[in-house]
Design an enzyme around this catalytic site. Structure first.
Site, PDB file in Angstrom:
ATOM      1  N   LYS A 184       0.878  -1.176   0.000  1.00 37.33           N
ATOM      2  CA  LYS A 184       0.000   0.000   0.000  1.00 37.33           C
ATOM      3  C   LYS A 184       0.912   1.222   0.000  1.00 37.33           C
ATOM      4  CE  LYS A 184      -1.747   3.091   2.001  1.00 37.33           C
ATOM      5  NZ  LYS A 184      -1.645   4.526   1.648  1.00 37.33           N
ATOM      6  N   GLU A 259       9.746   1.417  10.757  1.00 39.54           N
ATOM      7  CA  GLU A 259      10.790   2.379  10.384  1.00 39.54           C
ATOM      8  C   GLU A 259      10.135   3.747  10.506  1.00 39.54           C
ATOM      9  OE1 GLU A 259      13.856   1.596   9.643  1.00 39.54           O
ATOM     10  OE2 GLU A 259      13.892  -0.396   8.725  1.00 39.54           O
ATOM     11  N   CYS A 293      13.706  10.511   6.541  1.00 36.38           N
ATOM     12  CA  CYS A 293      13.677  10.014   7.923  1.00 36.38           C
ATOM     13  C   CYS A 293      15.047  10.145   8.568  1.00 36.38           C
ATOM     14  CB  CYS A 293      13.238   8.568   7.947  1.00 36.38           C
ATOM     15  SG  CYS A 293      14.239   7.523   6.891  1.00 36.38           S
ATOM     16  N   GLU A 390      10.648  16.101  15.228  1.00 33.97           N
ATOM     17  CA  GLU A 390      10.962  15.911  13.805  1.00 33.97           C
ATOM     18  C   GLU A 390      10.195  16.963  13.004  1.00 33.97           C
ATOM     19  OE1 GLU A 390       9.339  12.555  11.603  1.00 33.97           O
ATOM     20  OE2 GLU A 390      11.354  12.129  10.884  1.00 33.97           O
TER      21      GLU A 390
HETATM   22  P1  NAP Z   1       2.383   8.547   7.657  1.00 35.62           P
HETATM   23  O1  NAP Z   1       1.334   9.563   7.692  1.00 35.62           O
HETATM   24  O2  NAP Z   1       2.613   7.717   8.856  1.00 35.62           O
HETATM   25  O3  NAP Z   1       2.061   7.622   6.389  1.00 35.62           O
HETATM   26  C1  NAP Z   1       2.820   6.497   6.065  1.00 35.62           C
HETATM   27  C2  NAP Z   1       1.931   5.485   5.386  1.00 35.62           C
HETATM   28  O4  NAP Z   1       0.952   5.020   6.310  1.00 35.62           O
HETATM   29  C3  NAP Z   1       1.169   6.031   4.194  1.00 35.62           C
HETATM   30  O5  NAP Z   1       1.080   5.046   3.203  1.00 35.62           O
HETATM   31  C4  NAP Z   1      -0.187   6.315   4.803  1.00 35.62           C
HETATM   32  O6  NAP Z   1      -1.229   6.357   3.846  1.00 35.62           O
HETATM   33  C5  NAP Z   1      -0.326   5.139   5.725  1.00 35.62           C
HETATM   34  N1  NAP Z   1      -1.334   5.291   6.781  1.00 35.62           N
HETATM   35  C6  NAP Z   1      -1.891   6.432   7.269  1.00 35.62           C
HETATM   36  N2  NAP Z   1      -2.798   6.148   8.215  1.00 35.62           N
HETATM   37  C7  NAP Z   1      -2.838   4.795   8.334  1.00 35.62           C
HETATM   38  C8  NAP Z   1      -3.570   3.898   9.148  1.00 35.62           C
HETATM   39  N3  NAP Z   1      -4.473   4.324  10.036  1.00 35.62           N
HETATM   40  N4  NAP Z   1      -3.326   2.577   9.023  1.00 35.62           N
HETATM   41  C9  NAP Z   1      -2.421   2.106   8.138  1.00 35.62           C
HETATM   42  N5  NAP Z   1      -1.708   2.920   7.320  1.00 35.62           N
HETATM   43  C10 NAP Z   1      -1.905   4.253   7.428  1.00 35.62           C
HETATM   44  O7  NAP Z   1       3.792   9.155   7.333  1.00 35.62           O
HETATM   45  P2  NAP Z   1       4.118  10.287   6.284  1.00 35.62           P
HETATM   46  O8  NAP Z   1       3.729  11.583   6.849  1.00 35.62           O
HETATM   47  O9  NAP Z   1       3.583   9.887   4.963  1.00 35.62           O
HETATM   48  O10 NAP Z   1       5.698  10.130   6.196  1.00 35.62           O
HETATM   49  C11 NAP Z   1       6.536  10.868   7.003  1.00 35.62           C
HETATM   50  C12 NAP Z   1       7.017  10.090   8.184  1.00 35.62           C
HETATM   51  O11 NAP Z   1       7.618   8.870   7.773  1.00 35.62           O
HETATM   52  C13 NAP Z   1       8.085  10.819   8.936  1.00 35.62           C
HETATM   53  O12 NAP Z   1       7.859  10.722  10.315  1.00 35.62           O
HETATM   54  C14 NAP Z   1       9.354  10.076   8.566  1.00 35.62           C
HETATM   55  O13 NAP Z   1      10.377  10.190   9.479  1.00 35.62           O
HETATM   56  C15 NAP Z   1       8.882   8.710   8.413  1.00 35.62           C
HETATM   57  N6  NAP Z   1       9.789   7.929   7.563  1.00 35.62           N
HETATM   58  C16 NAP Z   1      10.616   7.025   8.164  1.00 35.62           C
HETATM   59  C17 NAP Z   1      11.515   6.309   7.414  1.00 35.62           C
HETATM   60  C18 NAP Z   1      12.419   5.309   8.071  1.00 35.62           C
HETATM   61  O14 NAP Z   1      12.964   4.480   7.382  1.00 35.62           O
HETATM   62  N7  NAP Z   1      12.628   5.330   9.366  1.00 35.62           N
HETATM   63  C19 NAP Z   1      11.575   6.488   6.039  1.00 35.62           C
HETATM   64  C20 NAP Z   1      10.724   7.417   5.456  1.00 35.62           C
HETATM   65  C21 NAP Z   1       9.823   8.132   6.241  1.00 35.62           C
HETATM   66  P3  NAP Z   1      -1.691   7.747   3.130  1.00 35.62           P
HETATM   67  O15 NAP Z   1      -0.581   8.709   3.255  1.00 35.62           O
HETATM   68  O16 NAP Z   1      -1.932   7.326   1.743  1.00 35.62           O
HETATM   69  O17 NAP Z   1      -2.940   8.197   3.792  1.00 35.62           O
END
Ligand code: NAP
Ligand code: MG
Length: 488
Positions: A184, A259, A293, A390
């Site tokens: 997804k 992650e 990240c 962050e």
């Molecule tokens: P996010 O809001 O947590 O979204 C990540 C994924 O989860 C998206 O595909 C999102 O779908 C999905 N999602 C949202 N709500 C969900 C739920 N209730 N159940 C299951 N899946 C759900 O994160 P983001 O804002 O896109 O990304 C930024 C964050 O990712 C930052 O905190 C960053 O540090 C972290 N990150 C970490 C790494 C690592 O390797 N440690 C790498 C990259 C990013 P939709 O967006 O389509 O709604």
């Protein structure tokens, strides 16, 4: 070289889900718009997959495990992954252009992501037939050995910031171990995930081994992570959603790799080689507009060189040019208006910090784009939220320290622990810092180590748990079975 474009020119149908080897419309018949963050324009649409599509995808993955994919010898799995990698390399310019338009990444950075995806496929393609169990000395009359087996169906929920790299480290590792994957991708960045499925199909990946369901997190994402037929979940994203995913996994008692975010420091000691350090210090903060990240958002500097480091970083910041992804400048737009607002919110409340320098917006940047000029902040105390939370934007804070102990205390003083960099020529100090910093990776006199497909990656604390990348990931994507045979 890639030609600039203002419309998407795709080699796949962006409106379909890929389930059981077929390109299918979402059950709901609903679609979501694709936005180009460089202009704010709508440039296409993707399927709004939901629980029904996830149901079909999990069934298809299960069927694949009992079919051609499940029976495929490891060496053949490796060949298929390697072939997908070759297809990715043939399409690098297309993938770069598509990613640049979808998420606003400058072309060079998008291209590097596509090359990294190919590299993951080469690495894990080559690793498929090298995962071995062991024999264990035991009681007289016994032979004991271990088998590494796939979990079964693996669920992968990924963010928008590095879709291709994260598909590489998550999905291809799971496939290498013989799992069948359901992916997804993030709503804002589905295109290269769909492209990946197209290339996998062309390379002959058996039907159902990979399934892609685009859609919203609360719909498709939540359905996938709660599905009782999923045997392992790999989640990359925010801490808040990671907690929801872990809770969903707990209900089904399945392992989960998280992650999550970071607030990664680079520690610059008085004896650092600053000429070498400077490009790393800045690039690790502004790459992908800081939406990384492992971005190094905290620069900890020994007080004796504070002014010099601040001045030199500020000079570099003033030269940074921000503009449309396709113009391939230093920094592109933020992925969305929402992300831009979040970062603007942080910059609107400096809590005593000062702006040492900012980058510059290119004159031709479209007004509808989500641009934010990088900001270097000085005079930041460790308790300031800019030094703890962050930000996920092109913002770095400079924090002074007086000795090793204070540097370590500041470095370890957040909830996160993902990556750290240490700049010093003193070998003993390098070793002490590598041990003392609470983090998943430490880089000595470098940062990020050139992409690091081979290097195990993951966090401690709120940065998450489990490891992806490198050989280590394959242990996470497999289950160890112990076989004890009594033969007298
Ligand atoms: P996010 O809001 O947590 O979204 C990540 C994924 O989860 C998206 O595909 C999102 O779908 C999905 N999602 C949202 N709500 C969900 C739920 N209730 N159940 C299951 N899946 C759900 O994160 P983001 O804002 O896109 O990304 C930024 C964050 O990712 C930052 O905190 C960053 O540090 C972290 N990150 C970490 C790494 C690592 O390797 N440690 C790498 C990259 C990013 P939709 O967006 O389509 O709604
Ligand atoms: Mg987009």
């Amino acid at each position: 070289m890639t030609k600039p474009a203002d419309t998407l020119d795709l080699f796949f149908d962006s409106t379909k889900c890929f389930i059981g080897g077929r390109w299918v419309a979402p059950v709901s018949g609903d679609y979501l718009p694709i936005e180009d963050p460089s202009s704010g324009a709508e440039i296409g649409r993707i399927a709004r997959g939901n629980a029904d599509d996830v149901e079909a995808a999990v069934s298809a993955a299960r069927a694949a495990l009992g079919g051609e994919w499940g029976r495929m010898p490891a060496v053949e799995r490796g060949r298929v992954l390697t072939r997908i990698g070759q297809k990715v390399l043939e399409r690098v310019d297309d993938l770069a252009r598509i990613e640049a338009m979808d998420v606003g990444k400058p072309l060079k950075q998008a291209r590097a992501d596509a090359v990294a995806l190919a590299r993951y496929l080469e690495f894990y393609g080559g690793a498929c037939d090298k995962i071995m169990g062991e024999t264990i000395p035991y009681l007289d009359g016994y032979t004991v050995y271990t088998l590494r087996e796939p979990h079964g169906v693996t669920g992968h929920v990924i963010p928008w910031n590095y879709p291709m790299q994260i598909i590489g480290r998550s999905v291809t590792g799971a496939l290498a171990m013989g799992n069948a994957a359901v992916l997804k991708p993030a709503e804002e960045a589905c295109l290269t995930a769909i492209a990946f499925a197209k290339l996998a199909e062309e390379a002959g990946l058996p039907a159902g081994a990979l399934n892609v369901v685009p859609g919203l997190g609360e719909e498709a994402g939540a359905a996938l992570t709660a599905h009782a037929g999923v045997n392992h979940i790999s989640f990359t994203g925010s801490v808040g959603v990671g907690q929801l995913v872990q809770r969903a996994a707990a209900r089904n008692v399945v392992p989960v790799t998280l992650e999550l975010g970071g607030k990664s420091p680079q520690l610059v000691f008085a004896d650092a080689d600053l000429d070498r350090a400077l490009p790393f210090l800045v690039n690790a903060g502004i790459q992908n507009a800081g939406q990384t990240c492992s971005a190094s958002s905290r620069i900890l500097v020994h007080r004796s060189i504070l002014d010099e480091v601040t001045d030199r970083m500020a000079a570099r910041y003033r030269s940074l040019r921000v503009g449309p992804a396709i113009s391939d400048l230093d920094v592109g737009p933020m992925v969305s208006a929402r992300q831009q607002e979040i970062v603007d919110g942080f910059l609107g409340d400096l809590g005593g910090a000062e702006v040492a320098a900012r980058g510059e917006l290119a004159g031709d940047a479209p007004a509808g784009g989500h641009y934010l000029t990088p900001a270097l902040l000085s005079g930041v105390t460790p308790d300031n939220r800019l030094a703890r939370d962050e930000i996920f934007g092109p913002v770095q804070v400079i924090i002074p320290f007086d000795d090793e102990a204070e540097a370590v205390a500041i470095a370890n003083g957040t909830d996160f622990g993902l990556v750290a960099g240490v700049w010093t020529q003193d070998g003993g100090r390098q070793m002490r810092m590598a041990k003392a910093i609470r983090t998943g990776q430490v880089f000595l006199n470098n940062y990020g180590a050139g992409g690091g497909v081979e290097l195990p990656f993951g966090g401690v604390g709120k940065s998450g748990h489990g490891r992806e990348k490198g050989f280590e990931a394959l242990y996470g994507f497999s289950v160890l079975k112990t076989v004890a045979a009594w033969h007298g």
